[in-house]
Design a protein around this motif. Sequence first.
Motif, PDB file in Angstrom:
ATOM      1  N   UNK A   1       0.812  -1.217   0.000  1.00  0.00           N
ATOM      2  CA  UNK A   1       0.000   0.000   0.000  1.00  0.00           C
ATOM      3  C   UNK A   1       0.846   1.267   0.000  1.00  0.00           C
ATOM      4  N   UNK A   2       2.000   1.240   0.698  1.00  0.00           N
ATOM      5  CA  UNK A   2       2.806   2.457   0.819  1.00  0.00           C
ATOM      6  C   UNK A   2       4.236   2.089   1.191  1.00  0.00           C
ATOM      7  N   UNK A   3       5.168   2.867   0.677  1.00  0.00           N
ATOM      8  CA  UNK A   3       6.570   2.790   1.099  1.00  0.00           C
ATOM      9  C   UNK A   3       7.181   4.166   0.885  1.00  0.00           C
ATOM     10  N   UNK A   4       7.628   4.775   1.973  1.00  0.00           N
ATOM     11  CA  UNK A   4       8.194   6.118   1.857  1.00  0.00           C
ATOM     12  C   UNK A   4       8.689   6.633   3.181  1.00  0.00           C
TER      13      UNK A   4
ATOM     14  N   UNK B   1       3.664  -0.086   4.409  1.00  0.00           N
ATOM     15  CA  UNK B   1       2.343  -0.578   4.803  1.00  0.00           C
ATOM     16  C   UNK B   1       1.920  -1.674   3.834  1.00  0.00           C
ATOM     17  N   UNK B   2       1.503  -2.819   4.407  1.00  0.00           N
ATOM     18  CA  UNK B   2       1.037  -3.954   3.618  1.00  0.00           C
ATOM     19  C   UNK B   2      -0.426  -4.241   3.954  1.00  0.00           C
ATOM     20  N   UNK B   3      -1.105  -4.911   3.026  1.00  0.00           N
ATOM     21  CA  UNK B   3      -2.426  -5.475   3.268  1.00  0.00           C
ATOM     22  C   UNK B   3      -2.334  -6.975   3.092  1.00  0.00           C
TER      23      UNK B   3
ATOM     24  N   UNK C   1       1.892  -2.321   9.411  1.00  0.00           N
ATOM     25  CA  UNK C   1       2.750  -1.143   9.220  1.00  0.00           C
ATOM     26  C   UNK C   1       4.129  -1.412   9.822  1.00  0.00           C
ATOM     27  N   UNK C   2       5.155  -1.273   8.990  1.00  0.00           N
ATOM     28  CA  UNK C   2       6.548  -1.434   9.422  1.00  0.00           C
ATOM     29  C   UNK C   2       7.192  -0.059   9.467  1.00  0.00           C
TER      30      UNK C   2
END
Length: 657
Positions: free
Chosen positions: A320-323, A333-335, A342-343
């Motif tokens: 979902x997100x990496x930044x 963020x993974x689903x 959230x890592x």
Amino acid sequence: MGQRQGPGAGLRQAEAVIVERYPRLLCLAYLVLPPDLDRHTRLLRAHRAVQHSLRAAGRRARHGADPLAAVRAEVVRRAAGRRRGPFPPWVWGLRMWPTAEGLDEVARGLAGLSPYARAAHVLCRYDGLDQDTAADVLAQAGAGDPGGEVRAALAAGTGPEAAAGPEEGAPGRRGVGAGPRPDRETILHPADVHTRPTDLLLRRTRIRAAWGIAAVLLSAAGLTRATVAGPDSGHPVAYAGAPAARAVLDPARLVRVPAQAWADTGRVDFTAWPARGPRTGDRPLLARALGTWAAPPSGTAVTVAPSASAEPPGHPPQLLFAGDPRPGTAVVVFLDADRVVRYTEQRGHRSLDIARTDDSNVTTAAAVTLTRDGGTARRLLAPWIATAGVRDLAAPATAARPLPIGPDGTVTTAFPREAAGRQGPDDDADGGAAGEGCGPRPVLEVASSPRIVEKHAFLLADRGGMLPVHLTYTPPAEGAGAPPARQPREATGPAALARWAQEACALDAVDGRAVRAVNLWDFAVTELPETPGRAVWSCTRATHRTGQGDVRIRLRPPAGASLEVARARSTAACGRFGQHLLATTVWRAPSGRTYQLAAGSREVAEINATGSLHSRTPGRTLAVPAPPAPVPPATLTARLRSGAVISALDSRGGGRD
């Protein structure tokens, strides 16, 4: 009872019933099973409960019992937990969930009932049994009070006569509302399923990897474990020291959704989110995030939301997100099915946060919190959010202040410091009006793109969880000709904002890690003795991701702060399947005299008081002089228009007739 039959006759009869009515029996098992199970596990256990009912039901049928009643009773017995195996069934390489939309919504609505009451709901509502026949099935299944379980289902509004009531939710895509009310001709069953591959293409690789890992572990005579504190109970959460398969941890295999998929799908939730952020191509960062999730190194801070699973991924998750939401802080963020993970990397420290996302939709999948720092939070908004702003819930007349949405879909918002150090559901927040010492209550106001829903704005409150809480409002139904409010409305209109301003402190008791939505339902309006003006009876329901709900009943006089009347945990009250409500309190008038007050929801036809007070009052409200202390308070019940009887809400979430 009929005559005893041959040894094989009962089995053949039970088998014929199971084959012929398999979808209905599966629905029965699925809805009776514990509400905190994820959909995949619930589905598999439902199949097991039905199929393993054969022999016991066959024995009952052989001794003269009705085969259909015997099968139903055994399915209920097994699903209710009386005969549960030590391990759930396993399906290798697939993730499964029911095709029937609305089935899990029904399951959430029944979460506050006992397993046998949930069974009564299915038997009466879907299978068309009358109360006595349903009670006979429950008696065979081992229910201690089968008649009471049936009446509990009816009193909670889950019987055949139940009308639609307040429910948490959001408008459907492009203005389509909630689905049709299920009936005996429209069976929502889990026999038809969706499946999603987990590792079908990698099965051979994973088998080899698993055997290799097993050999290493056996030779080492043990497992290396990284143990971190659990979220609530203080019990440790343990992780195996090796991942299930290397392929699952390969960043190249992460699921990535196209950028515009959300605008052309019938499922508007986290599965429609594209991968965003400037570091979605950073393989080392993604590999560290996946590896930490699979086997957290020593010192990793792991936070798991209530009822969420901390197990490592079983298949490549969706990115979902990496930044870097702020300098020096990297976030991924993974689903993974019904979980968001959230890592975070910050100053050499790693953390992992896991939250449930069950049945998320356009509102409850609208934002994910990336970071918190002091009094601000950085959030990633859903791709369908067109505008965003922040408003003070305690100042309803003040317009929302617009917030710029970054090119990566993020916004920075201020949030109350109380949210970071939020109270738990057991803490005793006084819940007075926001303008009476509660302080500002910033909430996020967002609007969906017209490509999803026309003119659809809604409120999100930060209550300390990774996912914000959706706020809604249900107004009272006043007057004989006024249509009743069928479901919660978005809390963005003038009346909703005015009421939330008065009850905003009720949010202090909401645990944002577990709760997905809070609805404020004004279920009755009444005149108080000796006091000009009208008082409002309200029920604030915080619905958890599991479907269970915590409620608080409050009475707001014409002047002054709201008074708490009752509260209950893990209840269906004030939800779609608990719309029949009665509340009561002893109230002191300005003259010093005390009165017994009571009010009911729209289906209440009569209120009765017994014990220290004897009264039979037609209508939905009661106000009579109360006996002086120390006489015990009266016992109040209400008769519904259907003839069912309910008791006043108490700490257990309501009473039975």
